[in-house]
Scaffold this motif. Structure first.
Motif, mmCIF file in Angstrom:
data_model
loop_
_atom_site.group_PDB
_atom_site.id
_atom_site.type_symbol
_atom_site.label_atom_id
_atom_site.label_comp_id
_atom_site.label_asym_id
_atom_site.label_seq_id
_atom_site.Cartn_x
_atom_site.Cartn_y
_atom_site.Cartn_z
ATOM 1 N N ASP A 287 -34.845 -2.148 35.242
ATOM 2 C CA ASP A 287 -34.510 -2.467 33.862
ATOM 3 C C ASP A 287 -35.774 -2.687 33.043
ATOM 4 O O ASP A 287 -36.887 -2.703 33.563
ATOM 5 C CB ASP A 287 -33.563 -3.668 33.774
ATOM 6 C CG ASP A 287 -34.153 -4.935 34.373
ATOM 7 O OD1 ASP A 287 -35.385 -5.093 34.359
ATOM 8 O OD2 ASP A 287 -33.376 -5.771 34.866
ATOM 9 N N ARG A 288 -35.563 -2.881 31.763
ATOM 10 C CA ARG A 288 -36.682 -2.967 30.814
ATOM 11 C C ARG A 288 -37.678 -4.067 31.186
ATOM 12 O O ARG A 288 -38.893 -3.855 31.147
ATOM 13 C CB ARG A 288 -36.126 -3.214 29.412
ATOM 14 C CG ARG A 288 -37.170 -3.188 28.308
ATOM 15 C CD ARG A 288 -36.553 -3.552 26.960
ATOM 16 N NE ARG A 288 -37.534 -3.435 25.893
ATOM 17 C CZ ARG A 288 -37.711 -2.359 25.151
ATOM 18 N NH1 ARG A 288 -36.988 -1.280 25.383
ATOM 19 N NH2 ARG A 288 -38.607 -2.332 24.192
ATOM 20 N N SER A 289 -37.162 -5.233 31.586
ATOM 21 C CA SER A 289 -38.054 -6.364 31.881
ATOM 22 C C SER A 289 -38.949 -6.070 33.084
ATOM 23 O O SER A 289 -40.130 -6.432 33.087
ATOM 24 C CB SER A 289 -37.237 -7.630 32.130
ATOM 25 O OG SER A 289 -36.389 -7.473 33.260
ATOM 26 N N GLN A 290 -38.375 -5.432 34.097
ATOM 27 C CA GLN A 290 -39.188 -5.072 35.267
ATOM 28 C C GLN A 290 -40.329 -4.144 34.892
ATOM 29 O O GLN A 290 -41.466 -4.321 35.326
ATOM 30 C CB GLN A 290 -38.311 -4.379 36.320
ATOM 31 C CG GLN A 290 -37.566 -5.312 37.232
ATOM 32 C CD GLN A 290 -36.752 -4.519 38.228
ATOM 33 O OE1 GLN A 290 -35.715 -3.945 37.874
ATOM 34 N NE2 GLN A 290 -37.210 -4.455 39.447
ATOM 35 N N LEU A 291 -40.007 -3.128 34.111
ATOM 36 C CA LEU A 291 -41.023 -2.157 33.728
ATOM 37 C C LEU A 291 -42.057 -2.764 32.795
ATOM 38 O O LEU A 291 -43.238 -2.427 32.862
ATOM 39 C CB LEU A 291 -40.355 -0.938 33.080
ATOM 40 C CG LEU A 291 -39.442 -0.123 34.004
ATOM 41 C CD1 LEU A 291 -38.706 0.957 33.219
ATOM 42 C CD2 LEU A 291 -40.231 0.514 35.141
ATOM 43 N N GLU A 292 -41.616 -3.671 31.933
ATOM 44 C CA GLU A 292 -42.556 -4.328 31.029
ATOM 45 C C GLU A 292 -43.567 -5.171 31.793
ATOM 46 O O GLU A 292 -44.736 -5.275 31.405
ATOM 47 C CB GLU A 292 -41.799 -5.207 30.029
ATOM 48 C CG GLU A 292 -41.167 -4.417 28.892
ATOM 49 C CD GLU A 292 -40.425 -5.311 27.904
ATOM 50 O OE1 GLU A 292 -40.128 -6.476 28.279
ATOM 51 O OE2 GLU A 292 -40.143 -4.844 26.789
ATOM 52 N N ASP A 293 -43.125 -5.776 32.898
ATOM 53 C CA ASP A 293 -44.012 -6.631 33.696
ATOM 54 C C ASP A 293 -45.211 -5.861 34.249
ATOM 55 O O ASP A 293 -46.257 -6.454 34.539
ATOM 56 C CB ASP A 293 -43.239 -7.266 34.857
ATOM 57 C CG ASP A 293 -42.304 -8.375 34.385
ATOM 58 O OD1 ASP A 293 -42.493 -8.849 33.246
ATOM 59 O OD2 ASP A 293 -41.395 -8.747 35.143
ATOM 60 N N VAL A 294 -45.051 -4.548 34.418
ATOM 61 C CA VAL A 294 -46.154 -3.742 34.957
ATOM 62 C C VAL A 294 -46.646 -2.715 33.933
ATOM 63 O O VAL A 294 -47.368 -1.779 34.279
ATOM 64 C CB VAL A 294 -45.726 -3.033 36.278
ATOM 65 C CG1 VAL A 294 -45.573 -4.041 37.390
ATOM 66 C CG2 VAL A 294 -44.437 -2.237 36.093
ATOM 67 N N GLY A 295 -46.233 -2.878 32.691
ATOM 68 C CA GLY A 295 -46.707 -1.998 31.623
ATOM 69 C C GLY A 295 -46.196 -0.584 31.687
ATOM 70 O O GLY A 295 -46.862 0.351 31.222
#
Length: 583
Positions: A287-295
């Motif tokens: 999900d979006r939050s997971q991907l945001e955590d690693v840019g």
């Protein structure tokens, strides 16, 4: 793959020359091709046709009965490997019985025949729309795309569109366009290089490193990008290690480069995302939050520089082999001169493909998967595969029998926060969002500690010994690097649908067994030659050569009379297969 019709095929070896009517012998291909179905029963042999029909690389003058032909081909194909144990391949090998029924009902449909199969064309349109949605296409845009014969053709089409748009930019500014180049990492699949070679574009390969996670390094892009760069291929899920290249960081780097060269005719250098594997895995698994955590959140059409994306349905789209897709975020990004307009039934259809006629049943299979599994079905499916891959990584690192023997090069088993692994494997299920995103793939190697203790044991022999148990696991060198990591070889396991926990546990046990036997064999050989008056270097060379020969016996036989050093290198080369073009 290219094939030659050589003397070996013109005059093949024949196992049985006897004309006795032995039923068992009649199953041999050399005997079957002596049969004349016009005059004889399947158990009778035509002596007159023997010379002309004994070669299975020639078409027989008179055919054989269909059931007998089926039995011949069926029996011969049983020699192929078990697809469930082929852990080298990304290509889906599992199909439900319901999907097979739908495939069989539509096996003769031609995807290029809009007139006869309008509903097939409508289903293709639906698949394009679904992909545009999951790749976050802006509702203000009009995405356009097509089905292809896998990602290889899709990459070609994406590259061609970028090349043509670059030519337009250069022409508009009155500049030459005879020296286009395209930039990609050395971790690219061979299809990306094929595009450059086939369509006369200079291929600029950026070396990777351990620091860059064996991915395209945005920090050194300025050394490769110039005014003649038609675009950059960015890979979502490399075939080497399964890492996701950072599309957004590449985009930022291109922006910085362009700021330093405002005089370039070619600004806003585009990105094509090679999502052969990740194009399905990423939108359904993270999900979006997971991907945001690693840019990695801006990896698809939500990144302004991304103009096109390709994927393989026959990989993680879970269809039968032979289907890929390529989409452009807006129809304005696909130059009009690349589109062919065909008139039928009073209307006009546009096409953009390298080949025309192709089976339509794979598209139907893809739409069936979308409808039967839904978003959550795909999500759950991939979460299971990723969990099994992580559990396998955990087993390699925590096994008492393998402790200290294995290093893992891939990333999905590591925590995003600090790169550690959990105390309990169940944490991968409970707190799955805490771990690095990637495709369900594990790349691992013998540890430095192991190699220091047993430097004469070649890693390639692990792959060969596992093959004896039925497992197909490639051993290959990492891509060209800036830190000499290309000298490392890795073993790679792809976790497809059928690779469940039970099979994974068996594989882990077999790896333990293989390494245990190798160490024991090494110890015995060392003990055997210790008393001989040999130099330490000669002893090590003897052990290494013996074990490497076991890893590739065919080369050993072919090279038996060569000099020792040449023999050693030939065997070594045989075991270092390059899997850049792995399917």
């Amino acid at each position: 793959m290219l094939h030659k019709h050589s003397d070996e095929h013109r005059n093949p070896r024949i196992l049985v020359h006897s004309h006795e009517e032995i039923p068992e012998v009649a199953l041999l291909s050399s005997q079957l091709q002596k049969l004349s179905s016009d005059e004889l029963t399947p158990t009778e042999v035509s002596l007159e046709e023997t010379k002309r029909l004994a070669n299975k690389y020639n078409i027989p003058k008179n055919g054989i009965k269909p059931e007998l032909a089926y039995q011949l081909i069926h029996n011969e194909l049983t020699l192929d490997g078990n697809p469930h144990l082929n852990l080298a391949s990304f290509v889906n090998t599992f199909t439900t019985e319901t999907a097979k029924r739908l495939v069989n009902e539509n096996i003769n449909k031609n995807l290029a025949d809009n007139d006869e199969y309008p509903q097939l064309i409508e289903i293709t349109q639906r698949c394009i729309s679904i992909l545009a949605e999951i790749w976050h296409c802006d509702p203000k845009n009009t995405p356009i795309g097509c089905s292809t014969t896998g990602s290889s053709e899709a990459v070609m089409l994406g590259g061609l569109a970028m090349k043509k748009r670059w030519e337009h930019k250069m022409q508009d500014k009155g500049k030459g366009f005879s020296k286009p180049n395209i930039v990609m990492s050395c971790a690219c699949q061979v299809a990306l290089e094929k595009f450059a070679r086939y369509f006369e574009v200079e291929c600029r390969l950026v070396p990777v490193s351990q620091e860059s996670n064996y991915c395209l390094d945005p920090k050194i892009l300025h050394e490769y990008v110039d005014e003649n760069t038609i675009g950059v291929f960015v890979i979502m899920g490399t075939t080497y290690t399964g890492h996701l290249e950072n599309v957004h960081n590449v985009s930022l780097a291109l922006g910085e480069i362009e700021k330093k060269h405002p005089d370039w005719a070619n600004l806003e250098i585009p990105i094509h995302v090679d999502g052969a594997s990740g194009g399905f895995i990423v939108p359904f698994s993270y999900d979006r939050s997971q991907l945001e955590d690693v840019g990695l959140n801006q990896w698809c059409f939500n990144e302004p520089r991304v103009v096109s994306i390709n994927t393989s349905s026959h990989k993680f789209g879970l269809t039968t082999p032979g289907l890929g897709w390529v989409l452009w975020k807006d129809e304005s990004l696909l130059p009009s001169e690349l589109r062919f307009r065909l008139k039928y039934l009073g209307g006009i259809e546009e096409t953009f493909n390298l080949n025309f006629s192709r089976p339509g049943f794979q598209v139907i299979h893809q739409y069936f998967n979308f409808m039967s599994m839904g978003f959550n079905g795909y999500k759950e499916h991939f979460r299971k595969s990723i969990f099994v891959a992580r559990a396998f990584s955990y087993g390699l690192l925590k096994s008492e029998k393998l402790k200290g023997h294995i290093d893992i090069v891939s990333c999905i088993h590591k925590k995003i926060e600090n790169g550690s692994i959990p105390e309990n494997v169940n944490d991968y299920l409970i707190n799955y969002k805490d771990y690095s995103p990637g495709i369900p793939l594990v790349a691992f190697k013998l540890s430095n500690q192991f190699m220091e203790s047993f430097p004469e044991i070649p890693q390639a022999i692990i792959s060969s010994l596992l093959r004896a148990r039925g497992w197909i696991i490639p051993n290959y060198p990492l891509p060209k690097s800036s830190d000499d990591s290309e000298h490392w070889e890795v073993l790679r396991v792809v976790f497809r649908t059928e690779m469940k926990l039970d099979l994974t546990q068996l594989l882990l046990f077999d790896i333990e067994m293989v390494l245990e036997r190798l160490v024991k064999s090494y110890t015995r050989v060392v003990k055997h030659i210790t008393d001989k008056k040999l130099s330490e270097e000669t002893k090590r060379s003897f052990i290494y050569d013996m074990l490497l020969t076991l890893a590739s016996p065919e080369t050993a036989l072919e090279d038996e009379e060569s000099e020792n050093e040449e023999h050693h290198e030939a065997v070594k080369e045989r075991t270092k297969r390059n899997y850049r073009g792995t399917c």
